[in-house]
Design an enzyme around this catalytic site. Sequence first.
Site, PDB file in Angstrom:
ATOM      1  N   GLU A  60      -1.586  -7.916   3.833  1.00  0.00           N
ATOM      2  CA  GLU A  60      -0.959  -7.896   2.579  1.00  0.00           C
ATOM      3  C   GLU A  60       0.315  -8.703   2.931  1.00  0.00           C
ATOM      4  OE1 GLU A  60      -3.377  -4.383   1.866  1.00  0.00           O
ATOM      5  OE2 GLU A  60      -1.996  -5.210   3.873  1.00  0.00           O
ATOM      6  N   HIS A  92      -1.741   7.016   0.247  1.00  0.00           N
ATOM      7  CA  HIS A  92      -2.224   6.304  -0.673  1.00  0.00           C
ATOM      8  C   HIS A  92      -1.696   6.596  -2.219  1.00  0.00           C
ATOM      9  CE1 HIS A  92      -4.888   5.564   2.687  1.00  0.00           C
ATOM     10  NE2 HIS A  92      -5.502   4.546   2.084  1.00  0.00           N
TER      11      HIS A  92
END
Length: 328
Positions: free
Chosen positions: A61, A130
Site C-alpha cells: 500500500e 480488518h
Amino acid sequence: MSRTLTYREAIREGLDEELARDENVVILGEEVAQYNGAYKVTEGLWAKWGDKRVVDTPISEAGFIGMGIGASMLGVRPVMELMFWSFHSVAFDQLVNNAACVRYMSGGLINVPIVMRGPANGGNNVGATHCHVPEALFASFPGLKVCAPATPADAKGLIKAAIRDNDPVYIMENVLLYGTSGEVPDPSEGDHVVPLGKADLKREGKDVSIIAHGRSVLQALAAAETLQQEHGISAEVLDLRSIRPLDVDAILATVRKTNRVVLVDESKGFGGVSAMVSHVIQDEAFDYLDAPIKRVTTLDAPATYSPHIEPHQLPNPARIIERVLSMG
C-alpha cells in the site's frame, strides 16, 4: 428512467463511465485487473480497458499509493482500491502527510486529484485488524474529502464526483452493501453525479431525526419503520453521504424540524463522525432541542470475530429504537 443495480454494479458503472469520459482516469490496486477485484467491483474493466488503464499493483500500500499520489500531481486521475481500508496504516504518511498537504504547501499550484476507495466497516467477521472505520480519522485532516455512500445510486454518483474533483477524495464502502440492490438512474437520462458535501433526506418524519451515513443509514431506516409501526413515532432519516465537506445546513434543518436527534455511527464512540455532528447541533441549534442528543455507535472494543456477537457490537435497529424511546 432507472434500473435496479447492486451497490457493486453501480460503482463499476461509475468507474466505467469515467474511464470512457477522461483518458487520464486509471484504476490501480491489488488484484483489480485480471482477478476482477477482491470484491469483484472492477469485474470486466481490465478486459475492456486494458493494462494501461486498469493496473494490478504489488501488495504494498505504501508503494502503490505513493505512486498514485505522484501520478496525480502530474495530471493523472488515479482511482486506488484498498482491499481493506484497515490497511491505511501502512500508507499513513502518503495518505495524510502527502496527499492532504501538497496543494496547500504548493500555494495551490499542484493538485492531487486522486480517489482512494474500498471496504471500511465491521460486520463481516474478519477480525479486528480488518474492521476499522476510519472516516472520522481522515476527515480530521484539512485537504482531504471523505464520503460514505449507503445506496447504489449514491455509490455511483459519488464515485463520479470524486474522480472529477481536484482534491483527494476517500470513499468508505461497506462490504455488506456490495450485494444490496437499489434504483440507479439510466445513463440515457443524463450524467448521474452526486455532489460532495450534500446530504440526502432518505425518509421524512416529524418526531425525531435519525442522522447516519454508510450502512448505518439502512439500520436507521429499518428502525424508523419499526418505530412507526409499533410505537406511532414518525422518524426522519438523514443520510450524510459526505463526511467532509459536511452538509451543516441539512443537519440543522432536520433538527429544527423534529427537535430530537439520534446520531448513528459505525465509528467507535470516542470521537467519531457523530461526535462532530453533535457539536454542530449543540453549537448552532441548541435552543431547538427538546431532549439531549443521543448517539448509537460501535461498542468501544476491537471488532469481535464471532458472527454471533459482532452484529450486537455494531449499530443495529434494536439499539437505535432503544435510544429513541429513551428520549421520552
